[in-house]
Design a protein around this motif. Sequence first.
Motif, PDB file in Angstrom:
ATOM      1  N   ASP A  99       0.837  -1.216   0.000  1.00 58.03           N
ATOM      2  CA  ASP A  99       0.000   0.000   0.000  1.00 58.03           C
ATOM      3  C   ASP A  99       0.867   1.259   0.000  1.00 58.03           C
ATOM      4  OD1 ASP A  99      -2.240  -1.624   0.112  1.00 58.03           O
ATOM      5  OD2 ASP A  99      -2.581  -1.322   2.266  1.00 58.03           O
ATOM      6  N   VAL A 100       1.999   1.206   0.690  1.00 58.73           N
ATOM      7  CA  VAL A 100       2.884   2.382   0.734  1.00 58.73           C
ATOM      8  C   VAL A 100       3.525   2.596  -0.640  1.00 58.73           C
ATOM      9  CG1 VAL A 100       4.928   3.398   1.817  1.00 58.73           C
ATOM     10  CG2 VAL A 100       3.317   2.076   3.201  1.00 58.73           C
ATOM     11  N   VAL A 101       3.934   1.519  -1.275  1.00 65.24           N
ATOM     12  CA  VAL A 101       4.513   1.644  -2.624  1.00 65.24           C
ATOM     13  C   VAL A 101       3.474   2.261  -3.565  1.00 65.24           C
ATOM     14  CG1 VAL A 101       5.442   0.355  -4.582  1.00 65.24           C
ATOM     15  CG2 VAL A 101       6.154  -0.244  -2.249  1.00 65.24           C
ATOM     16  N   GLU A 102       2.218   1.799  -3.452  1.00 62.59           N
ATOM     17  CA  GLU A 102       1.158   2.349  -4.304  1.00 62.59           C
ATOM     18  C   GLU A 102       0.915   3.834  -3.984  1.00 62.59           C
ATOM     19  OE1 GLU A 102      -2.231  -0.235  -4.719  1.00 62.59           O
ATOM     20  OE2 GLU A 102      -3.456   1.377  -5.552  1.00 62.59           O
ATOM     21  N   LEU A 103       1.001   4.170  -2.699  1.00 57.10           N
ATOM     22  CA  LEU A 103       0.834   5.581  -2.306  1.00 57.10           C
ATOM     23  C   LEU A 103       1.920   6.450  -2.941  1.00 57.10           C
ATOM     24  CD1 LEU A 103      -0.437   7.842  -0.554  1.00 57.10           C
ATOM     25  CD2 LEU A 103       0.913   6.993   1.374  1.00 57.10           C
ATOM     26  N   LEU A 104       3.163   5.970  -2.890  1.00 52.32           N
ATOM     27  CA  LEU A 104       4.268   6.734  -3.492  1.00 52.32           C
ATOM     28  C   LEU A 104       4.043   6.876  -5.001  1.00 52.32           C
ATOM     29  CD1 LEU A 104       7.386   5.264  -1.595  1.00 52.32           C
ATOM     30  CD2 LEU A 104       6.176   7.402  -1.137  1.00 52.32           C
ATOM     31  N   ASP A 105       3.569   5.801  -5.637  1.00 53.36           N
ATOM     32  CA  ASP A 105       3.260   5.866  -7.075  1.00 53.36           C
ATOM     33  C   ASP A 105       2.186   6.914  -7.342  1.00 53.36           C
ATOM     34  OD1 ASP A 105       5.079   3.859  -7.583  1.00 53.36           O
ATOM     35  OD2 ASP A 105       3.580   2.267  -7.739  1.00 53.36           O
ATOM     36  N   THR A 106       1.129   6.889  -6.526  1.00 53.85           N
ATOM     37  CA  THR A 106       0.026   7.851  -6.695  1.00 53.85           C
ATOM     38  C   THR A 106       0.538   9.285  -6.597  1.00 53.85           C
ATOM     39  OG1 THR A 106      -1.518   6.293  -5.698  1.00 53.85           O
ATOM     40  CG2 THR A 106      -2.203   8.599  -5.704  1.00 53.85           C
ATOM     41  N   LEU A 107       1.458   9.504  -5.670  1.00 53.28           N
ATOM     42  CA  LEU A 107       1.978  10.864  -5.443  1.00 53.28           C
ATOM     43  C   LEU A 107       3.103  11.223  -6.418  1.00 53.28           C
ATOM     44  CD1 LEU A 107       2.148  10.663  -1.538  1.00 53.28           C
ATOM     45  CD2 LEU A 107       0.568  12.087  -2.868  1.00 53.28           C
ATOM     46  N   GLY A 108       3.549  10.261  -7.209  1.00 47.36           N
ATOM     47  CA  GLY A 108       4.663  10.501  -8.130  1.00 47.36           C
ATOM     48  C   GLY A 108       5.973  10.701  -7.397  1.00 47.36           C
ATOM     49  N   VAL A 109       6.118  10.062  -6.252  1.00 51.52           N
ATOM     50  CA  VAL A 109       7.335  10.190  -5.436  1.00 51.52           C
ATOM     51  C   VAL A 109       8.203   8.950  -5.657  1.00 51.52           C
ATOM     52  CG1 VAL A 109       8.243  10.290  -3.077  1.00 51.52           C
ATOM     53  CG2 VAL A 109       6.197  11.592  -3.691  1.00 51.52           C
ATOM     54  N   GLU A 110       9.425   9.205  -6.152  1.00 57.25           N
ATOM     55  CA  GLU A 110      10.309   8.071  -6.445  1.00 57.25           C
ATOM     56  C   GLU A 110      10.777   7.385  -5.158  1.00 57.25           C
ATOM     57  OE1 GLU A 110      14.268   7.993  -8.957  1.00 57.25           O
ATOM     58  OE2 GLU A 110      12.690   9.221  -9.877  1.00 57.25           O
ATOM     59  N   ALA A 111      11.226   8.189  -4.187  1.00 56.49           N
ATOM     60  CA  ALA A 111      11.734   7.627  -2.923  1.00 56.49           C
ATOM     61  C   ALA A 111      11.456   8.603  -1.786  1.00 56.49           C
ATOM     62  CB  ALA A 111      13.223   7.346  -3.026  1.00 56.49           C
ATOM     63  N   ALA A 112      11.128   8.065  -0.629  1.00 52.77           N
ATOM     64  CA  ALA A 112      10.740   8.906   0.515  1.00 52.77           C
ATOM     65  C   ALA A 112      11.435   8.429   1.786  1.00 52.77           C
ATOM     66  CB  ALA A 112       9.231   8.835   0.714  1.00 52.77           C
ATOM     67  N   HIS A 113      11.544   9.356   2.740  1.00 53.40           N
ATOM     68  CA  HIS A 113      11.908   8.960   4.104  1.00 53.40           C
ATOM     69  C   HIS A 113      10.665   8.294   4.715  1.00 53.40           C
ATOM     70  CE1 HIS A 113      15.551  11.417   3.897  1.00 53.40           C
ATOM     71  NE2 HIS A 113      14.811  12.349   3.343  1.00 53.40           N
ATOM     72  N   PHE A 114      10.885   7.344   5.616  1.00 55.23           N
ATOM     73  CA  PHE A 114       9.750   6.612   6.194  1.00 55.23           C
ATOM     74  C   PHE A 114       9.911   6.528   7.704  1.00 55.23           C
ATOM     75  CE2 PHE A 114       7.320   2.982   7.567  1.00 55.23           C
ATOM     76  CZ  PHE A 114       6.182   2.991   6.771  1.00 55.23           C
ATOM     77  N   VAL A 115       8.882   6.969   8.418  1.00 51.52           N
ATOM     78  CA  VAL A 115       8.865   6.893   9.884  1.00 51.52           C
ATOM     79  C   VAL A 115       7.645   6.064  10.283  1.00 51.52           C
ATOM     80  CG1 VAL A 115       8.744   8.198  12.048  1.00 51.52           C
ATOM     81  CG2 VAL A 115       9.884   9.211  10.051  1.00 51.52           C
ATOM     82  N   GLY A 116       7.872   4.943  10.970  1.00 57.89           N
ATOM     83  CA  GLY A 116       6.744   4.105  11.372  1.00 57.89           C
ATOM     84  C   GLY A 116       6.841   3.777  12.849  1.00 57.89           C
ATOM     85  N   LEU A 117       5.681   3.751  13.501  1.00 61.40           N
ATOM     86  CA  LEU A 117       5.650   3.392  14.920  1.00 61.40           C
ATOM     87  C   LEU A 117       4.891   2.086  15.093  1.00 61.40           C
ATOM     88  CD1 LEU A 117       5.376   5.625  17.986  1.00 61.40           C
ATOM     89  CD2 LEU A 117       3.775   3.707  17.811  1.00 61.40           C
ATOM     90  N   SER A 118       5.503   1.131  15.791  1.00 58.67           N
ATOM     91  CA  SER A 118       4.875  -0.149  16.106  1.00 58.67           C
ATOM     92  C   SER A 118       4.528  -0.881  14.815  1.00 58.67           C
ATOM     93  CB  SER A 118       3.665   0.096  17.008  1.00 58.67           C
ATOM     94  OG  SER A 118       3.286  -1.117  17.582  1.00 58.67           O
ATOM     95  N   LEU A 119       3.235  -1.090  14.509  1.00 61.71           N
ATOM     96  CA  LEU A 119       2.888  -1.751  13.244  1.00 61.71           C
ATOM     97  C   LEU A 119       3.481  -0.961  12.064  1.00 61.71           C
ATOM     98  CD1 LEU A 119       1.343  -3.884  11.610  1.00 61.71           C
ATOM     99  CD2 LEU A 119      -0.693  -2.414  11.754  1.00 61.71           C
ATOM    100  N   GLY A 120       3.505   0.368  12.185  1.00 63.88           N
ATOM    101  CA  GLY A 120       4.102   1.199  11.123  1.00 63.88           C
ATOM    102  C   GLY A 120       5.587   0.905  10.958  1.00 63.88           C
TER     103      GLY A 120
END
Length: 253
Positions: free
Chosen positions: A67-88
């Motif tokens: 889902d995160v990869v699809e979100l980045l595709d939707t936003l046209g973002v090639e690569a992002a920083h990622f901060v996740g807590l617990s399940l994230g």
Amino acid sequence: MKVHYETAGDGDVVVLSNSIGSNLRMWEPQVKPLTDNGFRVVRYDTRGHGQSPVPPGPYSIADLGGDVVELLDTLGVEAAHFVGLSLGGMTGAWLGQHAPERIRSLALTFTSVKPGNVDMWTGRAKQVRAEGMDQIAAGSIGRWFTPDWIAAHPELAEELRQMTATTPAEGYASCCEAIAGLDLTAGLAAITAPTLVISGADDAALPPSHGQAIAEAVPGARFEVLGHAAHLGSYEQADKFTELVLEHLKGTR
Ligand SMILES: O=C(O)CC1=CCC(=O)O1
């Protein structure tokens, strides 16, 4: 699957990924400091949570990472920083292993790659499907915060309890099933993204030994333990948490 998201600010993209039983609102303390420091914040509701779709479960960690990869595709973002807590954070560990080209840096916080307690997680899934979210929500505040914090912030604690109480039972249960039996240990050594791991000294749900195991296995990872923080340390120790994350993000710009 297209998840619900919100964006704020301009600059390099930082994706924020919530814990089980919460939603993108849990990142309220981090949005302004991150945007003030020149980052574009993209926070989203993990599937089955908040305003994201709730497909029937069980879900897998690959579903959540996809889902995160699809979100980045939707936003046209090639690569992002990622901060996740617990399940994230579990989702982030999967992304670091399976979509490394999309991840500029990782902050894996209050998390684990091998949470254990399989019977507890499958039992929770069964319980919420049968009884709904009320009992889980009542218990979550005691896991998320120290008693002192709850006593000092009763209204905020009630707001966060309601966040869990209004999480769809099927979404919560299906994410329990993604956590049950999870083991991402084998792929940690292959993570190439600069990685910060944060644990909470008072986190009984996922104690610092879980964070330490991640930091020891990911090449070059930094490990920090926040004092006076139970499981939702991004709230309980918001300033220190955000300071560590910002330092990490700026160092990997
Ligand atoms: O709410 C809890 O039980 C603590 C927790 C463990 C994994 C996660 O996302 O939350």
